[in-house]
Design a protein around this motif. Structure first.
Motif, mmCIF file in Angstrom:
data_model
loop_
_atom_site.group_PDB
_atom_site.id
_atom_site.type_symbol
_atom_site.label_atom_id
_atom_site.label_comp_id
_atom_site.label_asym_id
_atom_site.label_seq_id
_atom_site.Cartn_x
_atom_site.Cartn_y
_atom_site.Cartn_z
ATOM 1 N N MET A 77 -5.659 -23.887 68.933
ATOM 2 C CA MET A 77 -4.255 -24.013 69.218
ATOM 3 C C MET A 77 -3.431 -23.047 68.382
ATOM 4 N N PHE A 78 -3.694 -23.020 67.083
ATOM 5 C CA PHE A 78 -2.857 -22.205 66.210
ATOM 6 C C PHE A 78 -3.111 -20.712 66.412
ATOM 7 N N GLU A 79 -4.351 -20.359 66.786
ATOM 8 C CA GLU A 79 -4.645 -18.963 67.081
ATOM 9 C C GLU A 79 -3.860 -18.516 68.309
ATOM 10 N N ASN A 80 -3.760 -19.415 69.287
ATOM 11 C CA ASN A 80 -3.005 -19.128 70.505
ATOM 12 C C ASN A 80 -1.526 -18.930 70.180
ATOM 13 N N LEU A 81 -0.987 -19.779 69.355
ATOM 14 C CA LEU A 81 0.417 -19.657 68.960
ATOM 15 C C LEU A 81 0.668 -18.327 68.261
ATOM 16 N N ARG A 82 -0.194 -17.974 67.336
ATOM 17 C CA ARG A 82 -0.051 -16.702 66.610
ATOM 18 C C ARG A 82 -0.130 -15.525 67.579
ATOM 19 N N ARG A 83 -1.088 -15.575 68.508
ATOM 20 C CA ARG A 83 -1.255 -14.500 69.483
ATOM 21 C C ARG A 83 -0.010 -14.350 70.356
ATOM 22 N N LEU A 84 0.501 -15.463 70.860
ATOM 23 C CA LEU A 84 1.697 -15.415 71.710
ATOM 24 C C LEU A 84 2.904 -14.877 70.939
ATOM 25 N N ARG A 85 3.036 -15.300 69.694
ATOM 26 C CA ARG A 85 4.161 -14.839 68.871
ATOM 27 C C ARG A 85 4.073 -13.339 68.638
ATOM 28 N N THR A 86 2.883 -12.857 68.264
ATOM 29 C CA THR A 86 2.744 -11.424 67.981
ATOM 30 C C THR A 86 2.882 -10.591 69.253
ATOM 31 N N GLU A 87 2.376 -11.105 70.390
ATOM 32 C CA GLU A 87 2.553 -10.396 71.665
ATOM 33 C C GLU A 87 4.024 -10.271 72.029
ATOM 34 N N ALA A 88 4.809 -11.265 71.631
ATOM 35 C CA ALA A 88 6.248 -11.233 71.898
ATOM 36 C C ALA A 88 6.988 -10.342 70.895
ATOM 37 N N GLY A 89 6.257 -9.837 69.888
ATOM 38 C CA GLY A 89 6.875 -8.965 68.891
ATOM 39 C C GLY A 89 7.763 -9.703 67.913
ATOM 40 N N ILE A 90 7.452 -10.977 67.676
ATOM 41 C CA ILE A 90 8.260 -11.807 66.786
ATOM 42 C C ILE A 90 7.494 -12.055 65.489
ATOM 43 N N THR A 91 8.141 -11.842 64.369
ATOM 44 C CA THR A 91 7.510 -12.079 63.065
ATOM 45 C C THR A 91 7.660 -13.549 62.668
ATOM 46 N N CYS A 92 6.876 -13.961 61.677
ATOM 47 C CA CYS A 92 7.008 -15.328 61.134
ATOM 48 C C CYS A 92 8.416 -15.537 60.588
#
Length: 67
Positions: free
Chosen positions: A1-16
């Motif tokens: 789950m968390f890997e998916n969230l990280r992947r989607l966030r980075t694909e969207a070009g959004i930082t933490c």
């Protein structure tokens, strides 16, 4: 789950840091702990993440795998 969230966030070009700001969290660390699974997302936070990423809560937080 968390890997998916990280992947989607980075694909969207959004930082933490940006996610923390968008979600109204105090620090980047507060968001990072959630993304790493150290702190749970509330339902309201999950909805906010869904809105930010333009994906359903199910697509972000639930695996497609059958156990």
């Amino acid at each position: 789950m968390f890997e998916n969230l990280r992947r989607l966030r980075t694909e969207a070009g959004i930082t933490c840091e940006q996610m923390a700001e968008y979600m109204g969290l105090e620090t980047k660390s507060a968001y990072s702990k959630k993304e790493l699974g150290q702190t749970r997302f509330t339902l309201a936070e999950a909805r906010k993440v869904s809105e930010i990423l333009g994906k359903s809560i199910e697509d972000i937080f639930y695996a497609d795998e059958v156990s």
